[in-house]
Design an enzyme around this catalytic site. Structure first.
Site, PDB file in Angstrom:
ATOM      1  N   GLY A  24      -4.499  -4.216  -3.985  1.00  0.00           N
ATOM      2  CA  GLY A  24      -5.503  -3.224  -4.360  1.00  0.00           C
ATOM      3  C   GLY A  24      -4.774  -1.948  -4.746  1.00  0.00           C
ATOM      4  O   GLY A  24      -4.257  -1.260  -3.888  1.00  0.00           O
ATOM      5  N   HIS A  25      -4.645  -1.699  -6.040  1.00  0.00           N
ATOM      6  CA  HIS A  25      -3.881  -0.544  -6.500  1.00  0.00           C
ATOM      7  C   HIS A  25      -4.827   0.555  -6.958  1.00  0.00           C
ATOM      8  O   HIS A  25      -5.603   0.363  -7.886  1.00  0.00           O
ATOM      9  CB  HIS A  25      -2.933  -0.955  -7.637  1.00  0.00           C
ATOM     10  CG  HIS A  25      -1.844  -1.872  -7.179  1.00  0.00           C
ATOM     11  ND1 HIS A  25      -0.949  -2.480  -8.012  1.00  0.00           N
ATOM     12  CD2 HIS A  25      -1.498  -2.280  -5.935  1.00  0.00           C
ATOM     13  CE1 HIS A  25      -0.095  -3.213  -7.306  1.00  0.00           C
ATOM     14  NE2 HIS A  25      -0.429  -3.119  -6.046  1.00  0.00           N
ATOM     15  N   THR A  26      -4.753   1.696  -6.280  1.00  0.00           N
ATOM     16  CA  THR A  26      -5.639   2.798  -6.631  1.00  0.00           C
ATOM     17  C   THR A  26      -4.952   3.706  -7.644  1.00  0.00           C
ATOM     18  O   THR A  26      -3.804   4.096  -7.460  1.00  0.00           O
ATOM     19  CB  THR A  26      -6.002   3.602  -5.363  1.00  0.00           C
ATOM     20  OG1 THR A  26      -6.561   2.687  -4.422  1.00  0.00           O
ATOM     21  CG2 THR A  26      -7.000   4.710  -5.659  1.00  0.00           C
ATOM     22  N   GLN A  85       2.078  -5.821  -3.128  1.00  0.00           N
ATOM     23  CA  GLN A  85       2.445  -5.970  -1.707  1.00  0.00           C
ATOM     24  C   GLN A  85       3.751  -5.203  -1.450  1.00  0.00           C
ATOM     25  O   GLN A  85       3.994  -4.219  -2.113  1.00  0.00           O
ATOM     26  CB  GLN A  85       2.577  -7.446  -1.307  1.00  0.00           C
ATOM     27  CG  GLN A  85       1.260  -8.187  -1.220  1.00  0.00           C
ATOM     28  CD  GLN A  85       0.743  -8.680  -2.550  1.00  0.00           C
ATOM     29  OE1 GLN A  85       1.465  -9.233  -3.345  1.00  0.00           O
ATOM     30  NE2 GLN A  85      -0.531  -8.496  -2.801  1.00  0.00           N
ATOM     31  N   ASP A 122       0.814  -1.221   0.000  1.00  0.00           N
ATOM     32  CA  ASP A 122       0.000   0.000   0.000  1.00  0.00           C
ATOM     33  C   ASP A 122       0.846   1.269   0.000  1.00  0.00           C
ATOM     34  O   ASP A 122       0.442   2.287   0.574  1.00  0.00           O
ATOM     35  CB  ASP A 122      -0.966   0.022   1.204  1.00  0.00           C
ATOM     36  CG  ASP A 122      -1.780  -1.245   1.299  1.00  0.00           C
ATOM     37  OD1 ASP A 122      -2.286  -1.682   0.256  1.00  0.00           O
ATOM     38  OD2 ASP A 122      -1.883  -1.810   2.407  1.00  0.00           O
ATOM     39  N   LYS A 160       2.117   2.285  -5.147  1.00  0.00           N
ATOM     40  CA  LYS A 160       2.777   1.836  -6.377  1.00  0.00           C
ATOM     41  C   LYS A 160       1.900   2.092  -7.605  1.00  0.00           C
ATOM     42  O   LYS A 160       2.407   2.391  -8.683  1.00  0.00           O
ATOM     43  CB  LYS A 160       3.090   0.332  -6.287  1.00  0.00           C
ATOM     44  CG  LYS A 160       4.080  -0.005  -5.185  1.00  0.00           C
ATOM     45  CD  LYS A 160       4.304  -1.492  -5.067  1.00  0.00           C
ATOM     46  CE  LYS A 160       3.135  -2.265  -4.502  1.00  0.00           C
ATOM     47  NZ  LYS A 160       2.784  -1.977  -3.107  1.00  0.00           N
TER      48      LYS A 160
HETATM   49  P1  IMP Z   1      -2.589 -12.846   1.962  1.00  0.00           P
HETATM   50  O1  IMP Z   1      -1.638 -12.307   0.932  1.00  0.00           O
HETATM   51  O2  IMP Z   1      -4.030 -12.579   1.638  1.00  0.00           O
HETATM   52  O3  IMP Z   1      -2.312 -14.282   2.275  1.00  0.00           O
HETATM   53  O4  IMP Z   1      -2.313 -12.062   3.349  1.00  0.00           O
HETATM   54  C1  IMP Z   1      -1.099 -12.177   4.070  1.00  0.00           C
HETATM   55  C2  IMP Z   1      -0.703 -10.827   4.690  1.00  0.00           C
HETATM   56  O5  IMP Z   1      -0.335  -9.915   3.658  1.00  0.00           O
HETATM   57  C3  IMP Z   1      -1.837 -10.142   5.451  1.00  0.00           C
HETATM   58  O6  IMP Z   1      -1.273  -9.421   6.529  1.00  0.00           O
HETATM   59  C4  IMP Z   1      -2.408  -9.166   4.428  1.00  0.00           C
HETATM   60  O7  IMP Z   1      -3.069  -8.079   5.038  1.00  0.00           O
HETATM   61  C5  IMP Z   1      -1.132  -8.734   3.734  1.00  0.00           C
HETATM   62  N1  IMP Z   1      -1.359  -8.266   2.355  1.00  0.00           N
HETATM   63  C6  IMP Z   1      -1.589  -9.019   1.263  1.00  0.00           C
HETATM   64  N2  IMP Z   1      -1.725  -8.251   0.181  1.00  0.00           N
HETATM   65  C7  IMP Z   1      -1.544  -6.992   0.573  1.00  0.00           C
HETATM   66  C8  IMP Z   1      -1.524  -5.738  -0.115  1.00  0.00           C
HETATM   67  O8  IMP Z   1      -1.689  -5.641  -1.332  1.00  0.00           O
HETATM   68  N3  IMP Z   1      -1.302  -4.639   0.651  1.00  0.00           N
HETATM   69  C9  IMP Z   1      -1.071  -4.721   1.997  1.00  0.00           C
HETATM   70  N4  IMP Z   1      -1.076  -5.862   2.676  1.00  0.00           N
HETATM   71  C10 IMP Z   1      -1.299  -6.986   1.969  1.00  0.00           C
END
Ligand code: IMP
Length: 433
Positions: A40-42, A225, A13, A16
């Site tokens: 989730g890319h805004t 991520q 977040d 990017k």
């Molecule tokens: P998962 O990727 O859904 O398995 O989640 C594993 C961890 O990564 C959790 O703490 C999520 O909140 C975090 N996470 C996964 N994708 C994102 C992202 O795009 N932004 C921020 N945190 C993320």
């Protein structure tokens, strides 16, 4: 010719999407190489405001191909929804390609993600995943029982792979988690619908990328991520199941490291984290609430409130070292406008000792207290600035101190969500990306 990765330096977040959208206009191909619809890319541009989970943020660059790389896991329902919205709002999606080698997120992955989180939360061990099936899909990939996007194109093989995978999955769902089995035929029928709608987008994307590079084109790699969520290098086990740091880029798109040129790290002017796991600079006070509301710090995928912390230069330095960033982009500087003072974490303290390195031991990181340097805040707003000369001197001092502490300099500073609310300090890409 070069491939330019854009990598999240913190816990995701970092903004990017905006940076990729900004750089995409000079690229020939934009590739996402890791993660799935957990991202989730805004993006806010001339076409409006968009929230993308799977489609690369470069989709708005009409001259470029957008690629969902082999390193991603794809939920076709989310992809189709995203494509429909983009098309309805006038964005051309013809040049979106999905790697045959990417893995599919199936309904049983989503169910297992949720059941496993529920089970973990009965102890103390929930990770706080996004519940999108990402972890279970990557688990199947490494266990070699995954179903790939390319499998959709061969009905017989698809049925055989589904039957093989689902026999075990259904045993787990019913016997381990006491849930309800999922019908193989229903999943198979859903796969055929996905195939009919996506067939035109599925291809050998590695070939497209290699041809683009071979013909002298520029490829922009859109990270998802962040480095501190990396399966190997993040705060394990509170991580995602892929490799968002730069090492994941070559594998996740199928290109040699020889092509990688400048590696840009994206950092927010403060830290955020969604889900569980250590974050030493977490504010846990009224400033956190204030900044969360001001910045709208809620997960773009799950809507969960994000945890906020001061800029962590120890973690930042770790991330710079791990990725070998050539330059950094600082986003959301404007959110700190108006604070009487700002803090930067320059070290960690535990009962036993002081640390200036980000520890591999997550339990140790959980016990770390931040050592802060406090600097003057600024009253003159940075919001919307497009030149460094417009920034108050306290904000410039803040940027300089971060550069010194993490050992890398800024090429851009973002001062608002819109494309033009950006200060360019150094043109990215030696040939002007
Ligand atoms: P998962 O990727 O859904 O398995 O989640 C594993 C961890 O990564 C959790 O703490 C999520 O909140 C975090 N996470 C996964 N994708 C994102 C992202 O795009 N932004 C921020 N945190 C993320």
């Amino acid at each position: 010719m070069p491939a330019y990765p854009v990598i999240g330096g913190q816990w995701g977040d970092e903004g990017k999407g905006k940076v990729v959208d900004f750089l995409a206009k000079n690229s020939d191909c934009i590739v996402r190489f890791a993660g799935g619809s957990n991202a989730g890319h805004t993006v806010i541009n001339d076409s409006g405001e968009f929230r993308l989970h799977l489609v690369p943020s470069g989709i708005f660059a009409s001259q470029a191909s957008s690629i969902i790389g082999n390193g991603m896991v794809v939920d076709p329902d989310v992809l189709l929804e995203e494509l429909a919205e983009l098309t309805n709002r006038g964005v051309d999606t013809q040049r979106l390609y999905v790697s045959q080698r990417a893995h599919l997120i199936m309904p049983y992955h989503i169910l297992l993600d949720q059941l496993e989180e529920e089970r973990r939360s009965q102890g103390a061990g929930a990770i706080g995943t996004t519940g999108r099936g990402v972890g279970p899909a990557y688990t199947d990939k490494t266990s070699r029982v995954g179903v790939r996007v390319g499998d959709l194109l061969d009905k017989d093989n698809l049925k055989a792979r589904l039957t093989q995978a689902m026999e075990l999955k259904n045993k787990m769902i019913t016997r381990v988690y006491e849930g309800e089995a999922i019908s193989v035929d229903e999943v198979y029928d859903r796969c055929l619908t996905w195939r009919d709608k996506l067939e035109g987008h599925i291809t050998d994307t590695e070939g497209i990328i290699q041809d683009t590079l071979g013909e002298g084109g520029k490829v922009l790699l859109e990270g998802a991520q962040g480095t501190l969520l990396d399966l190997d290098h993040g705060t394990y086990p509170y991580v995602t199941s892929s490799w968002p740091s730069v090492g994941g880029a070559c594998i996740g798109m199928g290109v040699s490291p020889n092509y990688i040129r400048e590696i840009t790290g994206i950092f927010k002017a403060y830290c955020t984290r969604v889900g569980r796991g250590p974050m030493p600079t977490e504010m846990l006070d009224a400033t956190e609430e204030l900044l969360r509301e001001k910045a709208g710090e809620y997960g773009a995928t799950t809507g969960r409130p994000r945890r906020l912390g001061w800029f962590d230069a120890v973690a930042g330095r770790y991330s710079v070292g791990l990725n070998g960033f050539s330059s950094l982009v600082l986003t959301r500087l404007d959110i700190l406008d108006g604070l009487p003072s700002v803090k930067i974490c320059v070290g960690y303290r535990t009962m036993e000792r002081e640390l200036d390195r980000f520890p591999a031991d997550t339990l140790l990181l959980e016990r770390c207290e931040p050592i802060y340097e406090e600097m003057s805040g600024w009253d003159i707003p940075t919001a919307g600035s497009t030149q460094i000369s417009e920034l108050p001197q306290e904000a410039v001092a803040y940027l300089k101190r971060i550069e010194e502490l993490v050992g890398c300099s800024f090429s851009m500073v973002s001062t608002g969500p819109k494309r033009e609310e950006t200060i360019v300090l150094k043109q990215l890409g030696s040939d002007g990306l």
